[in-house]
Design an enzyme around this catalytic site. Structure first.
Site, PDB file in Angstrom:
ATOM      1  N   ARG A   1      40.005 -25.006  21.257  1.00 26.86           N
ATOM      2  CA  ARG A   1      38.745 -24.341  21.584  1.00 26.86           C
ATOM      3  C   ARG A   1      38.360 -23.406  20.451  1.00 26.86           C
ATOM      4  NH1 ARG A   1      38.436 -27.777  24.672  1.00 26.86           N
ATOM      5  NH2 ARG A   1      37.887 -27.767  26.901  1.00 26.86           N
TER       6      ARG A   1
ATOM      7  N   GLU B   1      28.044 -26.281  21.722  1.00 27.40           N
ATOM      8  CA  GLU B   1      28.046 -27.725  21.544  1.00 27.40           C
ATOM      9  C   GLU B   1      26.905 -28.349  22.326  1.00 27.40           C
ATOM     10  OE1 GLU B   1      31.948 -29.140  22.589  1.00 27.40           O
ATOM     11  OE2 GLU B   1      32.916 -28.096  20.915  1.00 27.40           O
TER      12      GLU B   1
ATOM     13  N   HIS C   1      33.780 -32.909  18.616  1.00 27.06           N
ATOM     14  CA  HIS C   1      34.586 -32.784  19.838  1.00 27.06           C
ATOM     15  C   HIS C   1      35.020 -34.165  20.340  1.00 27.06           C
ATOM     16  CE1 HIS C   1      35.433 -29.932  23.444  1.00 27.06           C
ATOM     17  NE2 HIS C   1      36.406 -30.809  23.262  1.00 27.06           N
TER      18      HIS C   1
END
Length: 321
Positions: free
Chosen positions: A234, A263, A281
């Site tokens: 993260r 994001e 991601h």
């Protein structure tokens, strides 16, 4: 049940094997990414159940007030920082969470380590432009891999590091240090020392109030000038602004990043830093993981419809008739 799947912008769900097995529910899949509460509410409409793909769709009281028919939210994966559980519980909406595979993010971590160390992306792009052997990489054999957070993913990354001939340092809680020691790795009790010693640092911690910003500017400044920082966990684990400042100062020399504060990260300035390999991601994005995610979510739909919810995450859930 009337079911909506949100933000399937890869158009993957309807191609899953488990999707064809769902016959008792009316499922609508949306590929578009809504940017406002009104747009999200319009997509949900009169749905009774919502299936979310990881943390793409924020769920808060302002949205829930617009979708009064909603009774169930199935969250793929374990993390739910985007869902207001209290607001859901107050409205009698059951929230079910899922599991996930440790292999997909661990394998991506390995891929980023290898790609960054051997400058694979740069040379592949250069070759298409007509340039032969434009970079020089480094070997990982004999180097030190520091793992911050020795959970299931961290343990897999450690195994991959050993397979490459790396010495593994592990930092974490006492239980994590004990497991690392039992697995044949060196426990490192001082986080600062791990950053100083390691040639590659891989962040594998869960984000929590205790771990937010745990990687500070002094930690990064203590890294070797040719070291690599990898973050597939993260973005919030790193102190805000610290990574950009550290890279500009030359310590660490490189970073490989799969996670961002906001994001999708389309305009994040770190994307354009010459020392950064960035991916969107991808840690969980494999067909195997998606099959697991949605098979579990569809099972939760069936269980809820049968009056016996499974995987319930609400602290004190109440169901509406």
């Amino acid at each position: 049940m009337r079911v909506v799947v949100m933000e399937d912008y890869q158009r993957a769900v309807e191609r899953l094997r488990c999707f064809s097995d769902v016959t008792d529910h009316e499922i609508v899949v949306h590929a578009a990414r809504p940017t406002t509460v009104a747009e999200r509410a319009a997509q949900i409409g009169d749905a009774e159940a919502l299936v979310l793909i990881r943390e793409r769709t924020p769920i808060d009281s302002s949205l829930l007030d617009r979708v009064p028919d909603l009774r169930l939210i199935c969250q793929t994966g374990r993390g739910m920082p985007h869902i207001d559980l209290t607001a859901c519980t107050e409205r009698g909406i059951v929230v079910c969470s899922g599991g996930g595979s440790s292999y997909a993010p661990a394998e991506l971590t390995l891929a980023l380590i290898l790609a960054s160390s051997r400058r694979i992306v740069e040379d592949a792009v250069a070759l298409r432009s007509g340039t032969w052997q434009s970079t020089i990489g480094v070997e990982l054999n004999g180097k030190t891999l520091g793992i911050v957070g020795y959970g299931a993913i961290g343990a897999l990354v450690a195994r991959y590091g050993v397979a490459l001939g790396m010495h593994v340092l592990a930092w974490g809680r006492e239980g994590s240090l004990a497991r690392a020691r039992a697995d044949g790795h060196e426990p490192e009790r001082e986080l600062g020392s791990l950053f100083t010693r390691a040639d590659v640092v891989s962040l594998q911690l869960k984000l929590s109030p205790e771990t937010r910003g745990i990687v500070t500017r002094p930690h990064l400044a203590a890294m070797k000038p040719d070291a690599l920082l990898v973050n597939t966990a993260r973005a919030g684990l790193i102190e805000p602004g610290a990574l950009d400042a550290a890279l500009r100062a030359g310590r660490p020399g490189r970073a490989a990043i799969d996670v961002f504060d906001d994001e999708p990260a389309i305009e994040d300035p770190i994307l354009h830093h010459p020392s950064v390999l960035a991916t969107p991601h991808l840690g969980y994005v494999t067909w195997e993981t998606y099959e697991s995610y949605f098979a579990e979510a569809f099972a939760q739909l069936d269980a809820f419809a049968a009056g016996a919810p499974i995987g319930v995450a609400n602290p004190e859930p109440r169901t509406r008739p």
